[in-house]
Write an enzyme that holds these catalytic residues in place. Structure first.
Site, PDB file in Angstrom:
ATOM      1  N   SER A 113       0.816  -1.215   0.000  1.00  0.00           N
ATOM      2  CA  SER A 113       0.000   0.000   0.000  1.00  0.00           C
ATOM      3  C   SER A 113       0.851   1.268   0.000  1.00  0.00           C
ATOM      4  O   SER A 113       0.434   2.291  -0.534  1.00  0.00           O
ATOM      5  CB  SER A 113      -0.968  -0.004   1.190  1.00  0.00           C
ATOM      6  OG  SER A 113      -0.265  -0.009   2.404  1.00  0.00           O
ATOM      7  N   THR A 114       2.047   1.214   0.569  1.00  0.00           N
ATOM      8  CA  THR A 114       2.931   2.385   0.571  1.00  0.00           C
ATOM      9  C   THR A 114       3.164   2.878  -0.848  1.00  0.00           C
ATOM     10  O   THR A 114       3.118   4.082  -1.109  1.00  0.00           O
ATOM     11  CB  THR A 114       4.280   2.040   1.246  1.00  0.00           C
ATOM     12  OG1 THR A 114       4.028   1.603   2.579  1.00  0.00           O
ATOM     13  CG2 THR A 114       5.218   3.230   1.250  1.00  0.00           C
ATOM     14  N   ARG A 117      -0.411   3.882  -2.766  1.00  0.00           N
ATOM     15  CA  ARG A 117      -0.938   5.188  -2.362  1.00  0.00           C
ATOM     16  C   ARG A 117      -0.188   6.342  -3.020  1.00  0.00           C
ATOM     17  O   ARG A 117      -0.603   7.490  -2.918  1.00  0.00           O
ATOM     18  CB  ARG A 117      -0.887   5.318  -0.841  1.00  0.00           C
ATOM     19  CG  ARG A 117      -1.833   4.358  -0.161  1.00  0.00           C
ATOM     20  CD  ARG A 117      -1.622   4.313   1.328  1.00  0.00           C
ATOM     21  NE  ARG A 117      -2.293   3.141   1.875  1.00  0.00           N
ATOM     22  CZ  ARG A 117      -2.943   3.121   3.016  1.00  0.00           C
ATOM     23  NH1 ARG A 117      -3.025   4.213   3.743  1.00  0.00           N
ATOM     24  NH2 ARG A 117      -3.516   2.014   3.432  1.00  0.00           N
ATOM     25  N   THR A 136      10.419 -11.621 -11.408  1.00  0.00           N
ATOM     26  CA  THR A 136      10.510 -10.358 -12.135  1.00  0.00           C
ATOM     27  C   THR A 136       9.302  -9.515 -11.746  1.00  0.00           C
ATOM     28  O   THR A 136       8.161  -9.970 -11.824  1.00  0.00           O
ATOM     29  CB  THR A 136      10.549 -10.584 -13.657  1.00  0.00           C
ATOM     30  OG1 THR A 136      11.766 -11.283 -13.978  1.00  0.00           O
ATOM     31  CG2 THR A 136      10.532  -9.269 -14.420  1.00  0.00           C
ATOM     32  N   GLU A 138       7.093  -5.877 -12.088  1.00  0.00           N
ATOM     33  CA  GLU A 138       6.789  -4.771 -12.994  1.00  0.00           C
ATOM     34  C   GLU A 138       6.180  -3.646 -12.177  1.00  0.00           C
ATOM     35  O   GLU A 138       5.202  -3.855 -11.457  1.00  0.00           O
ATOM     36  CB  GLU A 138       5.816  -5.215 -14.083  1.00  0.00           C
ATOM     37  CG  GLU A 138       5.626  -4.186 -15.188  1.00  0.00           C
ATOM     38  CD  GLU A 138       4.322  -3.424 -15.070  1.00  0.00           C
ATOM     39  OE1 GLU A 138       4.363  -2.184 -15.217  1.00  0.00           O
ATOM     40  OE2 GLU A 138       3.288  -4.042 -14.829  1.00  0.00           O
ATOM     41  N   GLN A 157       3.829  -8.075  -1.483  1.00  0.00           N
ATOM     42  CA  GLN A 157       3.587  -9.166  -0.539  1.00  0.00           C
ATOM     43  C   GLN A 157       3.160 -10.422  -1.282  1.00  0.00           C
ATOM     44  O   GLN A 157       2.288 -10.379  -2.147  1.00  0.00           O
ATOM     45  CB  GLN A 157       2.507  -8.790   0.474  1.00  0.00           C
ATOM     46  CG  GLN A 157       2.305  -9.884   1.520  1.00  0.00           C
ATOM     47  CD  GLN A 157       1.285  -9.504   2.563  1.00  0.00           C
ATOM     48  OE1 GLN A 157       0.164  -9.145   2.241  1.00  0.00           O
ATOM     49  NE2 GLN A 157       1.681  -9.588   3.821  1.00  0.00           N
ATOM     50  N   TYR A 171       4.246 -26.416 -13.065  1.00  0.00           N
ATOM     51  CA  TYR A 171       4.975 -25.521 -13.974  1.00  0.00           C
ATOM     52  C   TYR A 171       6.263 -26.190 -14.451  1.00  0.00           C
ATOM     53  O   TYR A 171       6.604 -26.146 -15.628  1.00  0.00           O
ATOM     54  CB  TYR A 171       5.280 -24.207 -13.249  1.00  0.00           C
ATOM     55  CG  TYR A 171       5.813 -23.130 -14.150  1.00  0.00           C
ATOM     56  CD1 TYR A 171       4.956 -22.350 -14.912  1.00  0.00           C
ATOM     57  CD2 TYR A 171       7.177 -22.878 -14.239  1.00  0.00           C
ATOM     58  CE1 TYR A 171       5.435 -21.351 -15.746  1.00  0.00           C
ATOM     59  CE2 TYR A 171       7.669 -21.888 -15.064  1.00  0.00           C
ATOM     60  CZ  TYR A 171       6.791 -21.122 -15.818  1.00  0.00           C
ATOM     61  OH  TYR A 171       7.277 -20.139 -16.638  1.00  0.00           O
ATOM     62  N   GLN A 181      14.635 -18.600 -13.618  1.00  0.00           N
ATOM     63  CA  GLN A 181      15.154 -17.274 -13.994  1.00  0.00           C
ATOM     64  C   GLN A 181      15.897 -16.645 -12.822  1.00  0.00           C
ATOM     65  O   GLN A 181      15.506 -16.801 -11.677  1.00  0.00           O
ATOM     66  CB  GLN A 181      14.033 -16.366 -14.500  1.00  0.00           C
ATOM     67  CG  GLN A 181      13.021 -15.964 -13.456  1.00  0.00           C
ATOM     68  CD  GLN A 181      11.847 -15.195 -14.050  1.00  0.00           C
ATOM     69  OE1 GLN A 181      11.589 -15.232 -15.249  1.00  0.00           O
ATOM     70  NE2 GLN A 181      11.119 -14.493 -13.208  1.00  0.00           N
TER      71      GLN A 181
END
Length: 189
Positions: A113-114, A117, A136, A138, A157, A171, A181
């Site tokens: 949230s930091t 916001r 990775t 984004e 998180q 997977y 990776q």
């Protein structure tokens, strides 16, 4: 399928190397005592850090963004404790932590949230059963101003969901293209 607690996360990290390096507590201050964006184990999740390795998107070549034919020249590589993302742009980074996901577990990532916001959105697709690697990340800067991301501080998180049944195909079984990776990884087809 149920969400897993801090006790389960600690046990899996310590006995099965699910997260490396692993912080069993919640770190809120740096070595000098200054407040940072927290990272480490929370009640029902694990707050990850991003490394000093960034790829900042710049459209200097006026290319079309195409996930099937992505131009690596669209990024500027930066290694720093701070990354400045241009307005309405994005950057890629990777977690400090390396993950090894159990076969009966799915991990969902949510932004902190930091950052949210401040108009900075973190996006990560789920970590699938038996996937392993550095994640990775984004970061999208949705604001009309430059935005700052801090390396080695909390950015997202991870929530761990354990199924009541082991999946038929993981997977790893599928030979997933992002298996193992280790750096900031660009799109693959």
């Amino acid at each position: 399928m149920s969400i897993k607690s801090d006790r389960w996360i600690k046990r899996m990290a310590e006995q099965h190397a699910m997260i490396e390096p692993f912080e069993p507590g919640q770190i809120k201050h740096d070595a000098a005592g200054q407040r940072i964006v927290s990272f480490g184990t929370s009640s029902y999740g694990y707050d990850v850090r991003c490394s000093r390795e960034f790829k900042v998107f710049t459209n200097i070549n006026s290319t079309i963004v195409d996930p099937k034919h992505f131009d690596p020249g669209s990024f500027v590589d930066i290694e720093s404790d701070v990354c400045i993302i241009p307005p309405n742009s994005f950057a890629l980074a990777r977690t400090v932590e390396y993950f090894r996901i159990p076969r009966d577990t799915l991990v969902v990532c949510l932004g902190k949230s930091t950052y949210a916001r401040c108009g900075i959105i973190v996006n990560v697709t789920p970590l699938e059963p038996e996937w392993e690697g550095h994640v990775t990340l984004e970061f999208s800067n949705t604001t009309p101003l430059p935005a700052r991301i801090y390396a080695n501080e909390g950015v997202a998180q991870m929530l761990f969901f354990q199924s009541d049944e082991v999946c038929e195909t993981s997977y790893k079984d599928r030979g997933g293209k992002y298996q193992g990776q280790t750096g900031v990884t660009l799109p693959r087809t």
